[in-house]
Write a protein that holds these residues in place. Structure first.
Motif: not given
Length: 263
Positions: A111-125
């Protein structure tokens, strides 16, 4: 000796002719594709088989993800792993007759936002790469090559501007830390940087840049790693930058390396 190429093709059905052109012009023995965006039974294999690539191991899904290994050399299916339990076709492995296992990986973009708290895709990565680390730590790779679109540019000279991309997904410190931890866990050797140790090196340029070559705002997202027992056999790494200028190209270009290993 055999030559291996990795390429995020961004739809193998849309870019079938580009894949065939690469196979004709470069003739790698093995081609690993990511982001095929196709069920396995819909991958257009006829043209590839006519060029001598009669062996395939793949995992696919409709419209998204998908990984495939095309080979002129005999290969057997060595399985796959659903990293981070995403249910995505992001990993497949094939084994050569010489016992070398090739892992084809497509790590999530995040995703576009490097924060897993607001961007689920970043956490998945991050979870995906963390599981890679744990797998490699528990079962150290031997006679293995891992390639693919890792969606992370780890070094400062793997991006056009280290300072400007520190908060941009693909080059954030937390992503780099995770990838390097996975690399260290398996003692993987970055073959591309072993062969090309210095200087800016990119394999991806955004579609958003009208003149990608002039702006040259690239990132090295595509990688070839080898386990330490066979890393010294890897050589002749190349990044086929000019393919980004082909008609209707992928935003990635192929990365190649050769290995002096008896097949």
């Amino acid at each position: 000796m055999f030559t291996l190429a990795t390429w995020n093709i961004n739809s193998v059905r849309l870019r079938e002719d580009l894949v065939a052109r690469l196979l004709r012009e470069e003739a790698p023995d093995i081609l690993c594709l990511q982001e095929c965006k196709s069920p396995v039974d819909k991958i257009p294999l006829g043209q590839f088989r006519a060029l001598g690539y009669s062996h395939i191991v793949a995992r696919g899904q409709k419209g998204y993800n998908g990984v495939a290994i095309l080979s002129r050399l005999p290969i057997t299916d060595a399985g796959d792993r659903d990293y981070a339990r995403l249910g995505h076709a992001r990993h497949v492995a094939a084994r050569l007759e010489n016992g070398v296992t090739i892992h084809n990986m497509y790590i999530p973009a995040g995703g576009d936002i490097p924060d897993r708290e607001v961007n689920e895709k970043f956490g998945q990565k991050l979870d995906f790469v963390a599981e890679m680390r744990d797998v490699f730590h528990a079962d150290r790779p031997e006679r293995a090559i891992m390639v693919g679109d890792f969606n992370i540019a780890p070094r400062e000279d793997d991006v056009w501007s280290h300072k400007q991309l520190l908060k941009v997904v693909s080059h954030t410190p937390v992503e780099v830390e995770h990838l390097l931890a996975a690399q260290d866990a398996g003692n993987w050797v970055d073959i591309t940087r072993k062969d090309i140790p210095q200087g800016k090196l990119y394999s991806w340029w955004s579609y958003r840049n009208r003149d990608w070559a002039a702006s040259d705002r690239g990132r090295r997202l595509d990688h070839i790693w080898a386990s330490p027992d066979i890393a010294s056999a890897g050589h002749d790494s190349r990044v086929l930058r000019h393919l980004r200028g082909w008609d209707r190209p992928s935003d990635h270009v192929p990365v190649l390396a050769s290995f002096d290993l008896r097949v």
